[in-house]
Design an enzyme around this catalytic site. Structure first.
Site, PDB file in Angstrom:
ATOM      1  N   CYS A  80      39.695  28.286  49.317  1.00 38.50           N
ATOM      2  CA  CYS A  80      40.775  28.265  48.325  1.00 38.50           C
ATOM      3  C   CYS A  80      41.729  27.107  48.568  1.00 38.50           C
ATOM      4  O   CYS A  80      42.426  26.672  47.662  1.00 38.50           O
ATOM      5  CB  CYS A  80      41.519  29.584  48.343  1.00 38.50           C
ATOM      6  SG  CYS A  80      42.135  29.991  49.984  1.00 38.50           S
TER       7      CYS A  80
ATOM      8  N   GLU B  96      46.525  36.311  45.588  1.00 40.25           N
ATOM      9  CA  GLU B  96      46.150  34.987  46.109  1.00 40.25           C
ATOM     10  C   GLU B  96      44.969  34.524  45.282  1.00 40.25           C
ATOM     11  O   GLU B  96      43.894  35.120  45.362  1.00 40.25           O
ATOM     12  CB  GLU B  96      45.723  35.084  47.583  1.00 40.25           C
ATOM     13  CG  GLU B  96      46.792  35.593  48.518  1.00 40.25           C
ATOM     14  CD  GLU B  96      47.913  34.615  48.743  1.00 40.25           C
ATOM     15  OE1 GLU B  96      47.761  33.440  48.364  1.00 40.25           O
ATOM     16  OE2 GLU B  96      48.946  35.028  49.273  1.00 40.25           O
TER      17      GLU B  96
HETATM   18  P1  NAP Z   1      36.512  37.666  42.267  1.00 40.03           P
HETATM   19  O1  NAP Z   1      35.292  37.754  41.473  1.00 40.03           O
HETATM   20  O2  NAP Z   1      37.821  37.737  41.577  1.00 40.03           O
HETATM   21  O3  NAP Z   1      36.384  38.828  43.347  1.00 40.03           O
HETATM   22  C1  NAP Z   1      37.346  39.011  44.360  1.00 40.03           C
HETATM   23  C2  NAP Z   1      37.355  40.454  44.814  1.00 40.03           C
HETATM   24  O4  NAP Z   1      37.817  41.274  43.747  1.00 40.03           O
HETATM   25  C3  NAP Z   1      35.992  40.999  45.212  1.00 40.03           C
HETATM   26  O5  NAP Z   1      36.156  41.862  46.316  1.00 40.03           O
HETATM   27  C4  NAP Z   1      35.559  41.777  43.972  1.00 40.03           C
HETATM   28  O6  NAP Z   1      34.661  42.813  44.278  1.00 40.03           O
HETATM   29  C5  NAP Z   1      36.892  42.335  43.538  1.00 40.03           C
HETATM   30  N1  NAP Z   1      36.967  42.725  42.140  1.00 40.03           N
HETATM   31  C6  NAP Z   1      36.330  42.183  41.078  1.00 40.03           C
HETATM   32  N2  NAP Z   1      36.715  42.802  39.952  1.00 40.03           N
HETATM   33  C7  NAP Z   1      37.621  43.747  40.298  1.00 40.03           C
HETATM   34  C8  NAP Z   1      38.378  44.716  39.586  1.00 40.03           C
HETATM   35  N3  NAP Z   1      38.289  44.834  38.270  1.00 40.03           N
HETATM   36  N4  NAP Z   1      39.196  45.545  40.281  1.00 40.03           N
HETATM   37  C9  NAP Z   1      39.310  45.435  41.614  1.00 40.03           C
HETATM   38  N5  NAP Z   1      38.617  44.538  42.348  1.00 40.03           N
HETATM   39  C10 NAP Z   1      37.796  43.708  41.696  1.00 40.03           C
HETATM   40  O7  NAP Z   1      36.589  36.330  43.123  1.00 40.03           O
HETATM   41  P2  NAP Z   1      35.445  35.698  44.044  1.00 40.03           P
HETATM   42  O8  NAP Z   1      34.471  35.032  43.164  1.00 40.03           O
HETATM   43  O9  NAP Z   1      34.973  36.704  45.048  1.00 40.03           O
HETATM   44  O10 NAP Z   1      36.273  34.630  44.875  1.00 40.03           O
HETATM   45  C11 NAP Z   1      36.387  33.283  44.506  1.00 40.03           C
HETATM   46  C12 NAP Z   1      37.791  32.980  44.062  1.00 40.03           C
HETATM   47  O11 NAP Z   1      38.712  33.437  45.035  1.00 40.03           O
HETATM   48  C13 NAP Z   1      38.067  31.505  43.905  1.00 40.03           C
HETATM   49  O12 NAP Z   1      38.678  31.291  42.674  1.00 40.03           O
HETATM   50  C14 NAP Z   1      39.032  31.185  45.028  1.00 40.03           C
HETATM   51  O13 NAP Z   1      39.953  30.159  44.766  1.00 40.03           O
HETATM   52  C15 NAP Z   1      39.734  32.467  45.248  1.00 40.03           C
HETATM   53  N6  NAP Z   1      40.220  32.566  46.608  1.00 40.03           N
HETATM   54  C16 NAP Z   1      41.569  32.493  46.819  1.00 40.03           C
HETATM   55  C17 NAP Z   1      42.064  32.588  48.093  1.00 40.03           C
HETATM   56  C18 NAP Z   1      43.531  32.543  48.345  1.00 40.03           C
HETATM   57  O14 NAP Z   1      43.931  32.880  49.461  1.00 40.03           O
HETATM   58  N7  NAP Z   1      44.352  32.145  47.422  1.00 40.03           N
HETATM   59  C19 NAP Z   1      41.198  32.759  49.177  1.00 40.03           C
HETATM   60  C20 NAP Z   1      39.834  32.815  48.927  1.00 40.03           C
HETATM   61  C21 NAP Z   1      39.351  32.719  47.624  1.00 40.03           C
HETATM   62  P3  NAP Z   1      33.062  42.649  44.089  1.00 40.03           P
HETATM   63  O15 NAP Z   1      32.654  41.544  44.997  1.00 40.03           O
HETATM   64  O16 NAP Z   1      32.542  43.972  44.505  1.00 40.03           O
HETATM   65  O17 NAP Z   1      32.859  42.315  42.648  1.00 40.03           O
END
Ligand code: NAP
Length: 518
Positions: free
Chosen positions: A295, A256
């Site tokens: 999102c 997602e």
């Molecule tokens: P992110 O940086 O991609 O992080 C998301 C999650 O992934 C966090 O728990 C992060 O952990 C973890 N993570 C990061 N690198 C990883 C890796 N290499 N392996 C495994 N896990 C890893 O995203 P964000 O900044 O938190 O969230 C914002 C984005 O999420 C926006 O683009 C938004 O559109 C999207 N979003 C989408 C939805 C949907 O349902 N489609 C819902 C909400 C948000 P750490 O925090 O420990 O780094």
């Protein structure tokens, strides 16, 4: 200051080494520390698979539903305390926090109810049986069973309660144990929820684990029966999807990700109409709720060229009335974004969008109730572009903050579809019109590019929560940029965690295995 612990292998485990500090994004006050270094992820997964899996599979759907109801009830019992944590750690206003926390309890309750409806079954028949031979004796039937692995849930920072609960609800009801990893920056809420659930012992041992801090090598330990459900940025999603360990074993991965959700105003829904008011309300709510960190938030506002100026002025008017500041202060309607990195990213995104258009609204007033110079604040920002000359950025860059762009279009449904489709796939877009022909043409055109379409009209204005609200009964996810995943949607949400297979054999045997005959 508290150091958050993981709950893995049936016990609380301290992280070691470098600790990350969780902040209040309004005041930059340190709230807690977190580290997952040294947590044995392989052992945590093994415990979930060996202990939680069998315990859940021994239960019927109805019995698993009872567990979800108990989770919902426990979270509800601690609602005020969790809301306070969301205000402090997430920069949420109380209303933002309720959206997250009440969304969590509601989704758990909805899946509890689904479990009750599925009753004593443990295996699910999928569709009707089919006759395969010359006589009805040779029979085929699709069924689904829980996968025998662990469901790893990786959540984004913006919905620490709902993200945790909506994924856990579907997996646990499907019969799979869960290891949940909240985003580090806002982990306080999920951590507290886990404490509450552990203290109340509502789930069998191993059914639910929590890893706080970075994922580390977690995903390298997954195998063919495991599932990953990831929510976050498209970049991280792409990285996970391409991991050789996951590709090799065909580990099921649901992503997602980002979305450039659009709201299309129909030419019939002019200023003053109920549908126009609904459109304005939804646009402004999506721009400001959770400081635009949703999102599903509307990023592109498509208005017929003849009313685009009026739309711009009306949106600006409403944004001007939004008080930005410390969400713990009286009268504040919009808090900060979640982290310093997020603020930097939003500012860079605004600059990029403005290069392709014109910044028509951006608040410079100081945030209310905040020590001077503190906090990760950005006021609501509205950009407008020239008809037919909007450039690429508005269709390619998701600015995850209180930012949207007015994009004029001709008023033809086909043109709106063509413009929206440039976003390359989204979670949800909306059409605001009382003209059924316009709505139908737009909806059919937009359908292949979305997981959900919200059709706003005067007939539903009074009851509608708007396109930004994800309902447990409807699917959440979308093609392309949105990650290509699908969650929720009632019973559809169980499919990710279950293996569908076809049984073919003698009809009484097949039907007995499928649970259709005693
Ligand atoms: P992110 O940086 O991609 O992080 C998301 C999650 O992934 C966090 O728990 C992060 O952990 C973890 N993570 C990061 N690198 C990883 C890796 N290499 N392996 C495994 N896990 C890893 O995203 P964000 O900044 O938190 O969230 C914002 C984005 O999420 C926006 O683009 C938004 O559109 C999207 N979003 C989408 C939805 C949907 O349902 N489609 C819902 C909400 C948000 P750490 O925090 O420990 O780094």
């Amino acid at each position: 200051m508290d150091t958050l612990r993981s709950h893995c292998g049936g016990r609380w485990v301290d992280g070691k080494g470098a600790l990350e500090t969780l902040l209040n994004p309004a005041t930059e006050e340190a709230l807690a520390r977190v580290s997952s270094e040294g947590v044995d992820r392989a052992a945590a997964l093994d415990y979930a698979r060996r202990t939680g899996g069998p315990a859940l599979r021994a239960l019927s759907f109805a019995e698993r539903g009872v567990l979800l109801a108990a989770m919902s009830e426990r979270i509800q019992a601690h609602r005020d305390e969790i809301l306070e944590l969301a205000v402090a750690n997430g920069g949420n206003t109380r209303s933002d926090a309720k959206f997250d926390v009440d969304g969590a309890t509601f989704t758990l309750s909805a899946y509890a109810e689904l479990g009750r409806g599925l009753g004593d079954a443990r295996i699910l028949a999928d569709g009707e049986g089919v006759t395969l031979g010359r006589s009805p004796r040779f029979h085929g039937q699709h069924v689904s069973v829980p996968r025998h692995g662990a469901a790893v849930h990786i959540n984004a920072f913006n919905f620490p309660a709902w993200g945790f609960a909506e994924k856990a609800a579907a997996a646990l009801l499907a019969g799979m144990p869960v290891l949940s990893k909240p985003a580090s920056s806002s982990a306080l809420v999920a951590h507290r929820i886990m404490e509450i659930l552990v203290d109340a012992a509502v789930l069998p041992p191993g059914a639910l684990s929590l890893l706080v801090g970075s994922a580390g090598d977690l995903l390298r330990h997954l195998g063919p029966q495991d599932v990953v459900a990831f929510t976050g940025s498209g970049d991280t999603g792409a990285l996970i999807r391409a991991m050789p360990e996951l590709v090799r074993d065909s580990v099921r991965v649901n992503v997602e990700a980002d979305s450039l959700n659009a709201a299309v105003l129909g030419p019939d829904a002019g200023p003053g109409s109920e549908t126009y008011e609904l459109f304005l309300k939804d646009v402004v709510r999506d721009m400001t709720q959770k400081a635009g960190q949703k999102c599903t938030a509307i990023r592109r506002i498509l208005a017929p060229a003849g009313v685009a100026d009026r739309v711009r002025d009306d949106v600006v008017d409403r944004l001007s009335a939004v008080t930005v500041g410390n969400p713990a202060s009286e009268g504040v309607r919009m808090g900060p974004v979640a982290t310093a990195a997020q603020l930097e990213d939003v500012r860079a995104g605004i600059e990029a969008l403005a290069r392709d258009g014109r910044l028509v609204f951006g608040r410079t007033a100081l945030p209310v109730g905040v020590p001077e110079g503190k906090g990760f604040f950005v006021g609501p920002v509205l950009i407008e572009v020239e008809p037919g000359a909007e450039g690429a950025t508005v269709h390619s860059r998701e600015v995850f903050g209180p930012v949207a762009t007015v994009v004029p279009y001709s008023g033809d449904a086909a043109d709106a579809v063509e413009i929206v489709a440039r976003g390359r796939g989204g979670l949800v877009s909306s059409v605001y019109s009382d003209d059924v022909a316009f709505t139908t043409e737009a909806a059919l055109g937009l359908a292949p590019y979305h997981g959900r379409l919200f059709l706003g009209s005067a007939r539903i204005a009074e009851q509608s929560p708007g396109p930004g609200t994800v309902l447990p009964t409807l699917v959440h996810g979308g093609p392309g940029r949105a990650g290509g995943g699908e969650e929720l949607g009632g019973a559809r949400g169980l499919a990710l965690y279950r293996q569908r297979l076809a049984l073919e054999g003698s009809r009484p045997v097949v039907e007995r295995i499928a649970g259709l005959k005693a």
